[in-house]
Each structure stands twice: as C-alpha cells, then as structure tokens.
Design an enzyme around this catalytic site. Structure first.
Site, short mmCIF file in Angstrom:
data_model
loop_
_atom_site.label_atom_id
_atom_site.label_comp_id
_atom_site.label_asym_id
_atom_site.label_seq_id
_atom_site.Cartn_x
_atom_site.Cartn_y
_atom_site.Cartn_z
N SER A 287 -50.41 -1.60 -13.04
CA SER A 287 -51.40 -2.40 -13.46
C SER A 287 -52.95 -2.28 -12.88
O SER A 287 -53.79 -2.77 -13.61
CB SER A 287 -51.05 -3.83 -12.48
N LYS B 293 -48.74 -13.27 -18.74
CA LYS B 293 -49.53 -12.24 -19.24
C LYS B 293 -49.68 -12.62 -20.62
O LYS B 293 -50.36 -13.43 -21.18
CB LYS B 293 -49.49 -10.94 -18.51
N HIS C 141 -46.83 -5.74 -17.35
CA HIS C 141 -47.83 -5.46 -18.56
C HIS C 141 -47.43 -4.89 -19.59
O HIS C 141 -48.24 -4.06 -20.59
CB HIS C 141 -48.70 -4.50 -17.61
C1 LIG Z 1 -48.89 -9.67 -12.56
C2 LIG Z 1 -47.53 -8.90 -12.27
C3 LIG Z 1 -46.63 -9.60 -11.86
C4 LIG Z 1 -46.63 -11.10 -11.44
O1 LIG Z 1 -46.42 -11.84 -12.45
P1 LIG Z 1 -46.75 -13.41 -12.19
O2 LIG Z 1 -45.74 -13.87 -13.30
O3 LIG Z 1 -48.14 -13.70 -12.42
O4 LIG Z 1 -46.36 -13.87 -10.87
C5 LIG Z 1 -45.61 -8.82 -11.10
N1 LIG Z 1 -45.31 -7.49 -11.55
C6 LIG Z 1 -46.36 -7.00 -11.94
C7 LIG Z 1 -46.21 -5.61 -12.20
C8 LIG Z 1 -47.43 -7.44 -12.31
O5 LIG Z 1 -48.57 -6.82 -12.84
#
Ligand SMILES: *Cc1c(COP(=O)(O)O)cnc(C)c1O
Length: 391
Positions: free
Chosen positions: A180, A239, A208
């Site tokens: 990320s 996301k 992602h």
């Molecule tokens: C953003 C993210 C999460 C968390 O996801 P949410 O649905 O926002 O809680 C988990 N793992 C990774 C790799 C992320 O980038």
C-alpha cells in the site's frame, strides 16, 4: 476533566516535532476533485480507484435497500442479522474470485484480524512480509502462533524461513498482493511455488489489487494465473468497490470454520442494507464496465510517466499507487502543503507508516480523473518540486 495529562504531554511533544495532524475535512463527495478549505482541488489521495463511491447505480441500490429493509440490521450475522442480501453478496464475491465460498466482515481490517486469529494456534507458524499492512500485523498479534518476518518480497529470505520451520503443524505465508505504500506487487508465482515445495498455506491480502489487477479486477491472484493455488484471498469492499467492508474468499471448509470461530464475525453487527446492496451493485459494475479499469491504467501510466519525466523518484511502483519519494519528513510535509496551495490534495506519508528517511507523497489516480486534471496535477508537482529544490 482530569486524568489524561500523560496523553496530552505526548501530544504536545508531537506538536513540537511537527507531526501532530488535524484531520482534513472534505465538504464535497469523494471525486476526482474535492472541496477542502473552500477550494476545489484535485484529489490524489483516495482509494476510490474506479470512482464507484458516487456511481449512480450504487447510490440507487443503496437508497432502494433503505426503503425496503431500513437503516440497520439489528443483529450479528450468527444470531438474527443474516439477510438474503448478505448471502447473495458472498455468493457473488466467491464467483468473482473463482473460489468455493466467501465471507464478509465489517472491514478489511477486521477480516485480517478475524482470519489470522481464528485459524492458527501455538502449534503453527505465520510467515509474514516485513511491509505487510497494519491489519495483518495486528491479526498476527492476536494469534498464539510463532511469528516469522521475511525481508520484503525477498524469496531467498522466505525460503530460508520455510527451511527453518519444518517442525510446525501448519505454516501460513501471508502477504499483501499490492503493497500500500510503494505500489509494488508481491511475487506471487514464486511465493506459491515455495509454498507448494514446502507444504505451506498462502494468504494474500488484495485490498489494493482487487478492482485494479486481473480480469475485471479479480485481483493479483487472477492477474498471475494462480486461481486455485492460493488458499486464502482477503479483499476489501472499501477501496475500488467504493463502499465499506472486507471479505475472505476461500474453500467451503475455511468459510464454515470462520463462521464458527472468527470473532469479529461472531461478535459485531452485520452490514446495513444500504452497504450490502451497494456492494452487490459494485461487483456487477466491475463485470459490466471493464472500461473503468482500462481508464484507471491509462491514467496511471500518464501520471507516472509525467512524474518521472519531471525527475521525481517514484520508487518501484507497478500500480496506480505512485509514491513520490523525497526522504526527509519535514520536506514531505512542506511538499504536501505546497501541492495543496497549487490545487492538488496529495498527502505526505512519513515514519512510522514508512521507514525513517523514506518520507513521501503518496498519489493514487482514479478512473475518474480527466487528462486535463492530471496535466494540472503534474504542473502543480513541477511548481512545488522546483520551489522546494526537489527537482
Ligand atoms: C486498506 C487495507 C486494509 C483495510 O481495509 P479496510 O476495508 O479499509 O478496513 C487491509 N489490508 C490492506 C493491505 C489495506 O491496504
């Protein structure tokens, strides 16, 4: 009220170091431009990859769900909070990911916590990439399994760890699909080969990668042609999907086990109807509007090339996450402020989110950005970068 002086002291110290942050308020919907401090600025900091947060079909599905089923569900999934739509969403996600079954959690964060804490005991070992997401790290903290960390995407380091851990009952390798902060992709073909050689399980957190890579955005596992060879795929609905939630896609056995053992699933209320129905609609949009993903990648290429031509260091990014690495923490903050003055919202990210001396501006383009907006953004980067002597 007295009692929190010890916390205030720490906050005061953070103020002095210049790392105290006020939350930035958006006064508009999440789009390619957002309203901040009374100005309409280009948004390069969201995870809204495909522009689904305000897609008309998602809004319509959410409104219809509220009309028919109300605002909330009133129970956890395992007692009285499973509606037909929850099962439908899970069937859709399993089909999308080419797995037997899927299970939805309140967020991607709790999905990692729920899965990791449920399936490992002190007889097992979890083997984790050093740059994995905080929710994986916290999930690992909740297990009694032995913890091993391998160097970032380093397959020699991973193999060494696998050689040293042969006596455990189960070994679980866990990695982000797309990292990320750097936007690099995990070397899944090599990871899967090692896992098969050493009889380990593989878990990929594709927060992602889903909606971005693979056929119709099926994610990194599909992107590498590894369907059926990765044991556990975690994804987020927050996301690219544009709404809220997380899910795990895997075998029927694992999902049945999690329904009985995953604590965030057991002890936290199910998603409200609006969220659930909007997520169902989002999966359909991914299947029916693949041109959004093409646009996302065209925009990615355009911005990345533009930044490189200007002379910025964008690291090892291979995805729409494009860091602009400046190194110094203070400089990164100034850079972000200057960008905002130039009409671009791109947050600086510093230690401890990334290593010390690796501070950066992290940009994420979306399918919603026009070429014109990206051209303006590049101009802002050029102006701010020159003013601060970065380029
Ligand atoms: C953003 C993210 C999460 C968390 O996801 P949410 O649905 O926002 O809680 C988990 N793992 C990774 C790799 C992320 O980038």
């Amino acid at each position: 009220m007295k009692g929190f002086e010890y916390l205030q002291k720490e906050l005061d110290a953070m103020q002095k170091q210049g790392i105290f942050r006020n939350l930035i308020e958006l006064k508009s919907e999440q789009g390619s431009k957002v309203m901040i401090d009374g100005r309409n600025v280009i948004q390069l900091s969201s995870n809204n990859y495909l522009g689904l947060t305000n897609h008309p079909r998602l809004k319509k599905a959410a409104l219809a769900a509220i009309e028919q089923f109300g605002a909330g569900t009133g129970s956890v999934r395992t007692i009285a909070g499973t509606f037909t739509m929850h099962n439908r969403l899970e069937e859709k996600l399993a089909k999308f990911k080419h797995t037997e079954a899927a299970l939805v959690f309140q967020s991607g964060f709790t999905t990692n916590q729920g899965v990791l804490s449920a399936i490992l005991t002190d007889e097992d070992v979890v083997i984790s990439d050093e740059l994995n997401h905080a929710s994986i790290i916290d999930g690992i903290r909740l297990t009694k399994a032995t913890r091993k960390v391998y160097q970032h995407v380093d397959m020699e380091s991973l193999e060494q760890t696998l050689k040293e851990t042969q006596e455990y009952r189960k070994r679980l390798i866990v990695t982000d699909g797309v990292f990320s902060m750097d936007g690099d992709i995990a070397p899944l073909p090599a990871i899967v080969e090692l896992a098969e050689k050493y009889d380990a399980l593989v878990m990929v957190d594709d927060a992602h990668g889903s909606g971005v890579l693979g056929e119709n955005g099926r994610g990194t596992v599909n992107h590498f042609g590894l369907d059926g060879r990765v044991h556990i795929q975690v994804g987020t609905l927050s996301k690219a999907i544009g709404v809220l939630g997380g899910y795990v896609a895997s075998t029927r056995t694992l999902i049945d086990y999690l329904i009985h053992k995953a604590r965030p699933f057991l002890f936290s209320t199910s998603h409200p109807p609006a969220v659930t129905m909007a997520c169902i609609e989002a999966v359909d949009v991914l299947l029916e509007e693949p041109e959004r993903i093409d646009k996302l990648w065209n925009n990615t290429k355009f911005l990345k090339e533009g930044l490189n031509i200007l002379g910025f260091n964008t690291g090892h990014s291979e995805t729409p996450i494009t860091p602009v690495i400046v190194g110094d923490e203070g400089l990164s903050r100034q850079f972000s402020d200057k960008l905002l003055q130039n009409g671009v919202f791109a947050q600086g990210i510093a230690f401890p989110t990334v290593a010390q001396g690796k501070a950066r501006i992290r940009t994420i383009v979306t399918a919603q950005h026009s070429q014109d907006e990206l051209q303006q953004a590049l101009k802002a980067f050029e102006n701010a970068g020159k003013e601060l002597g970065i380029i």
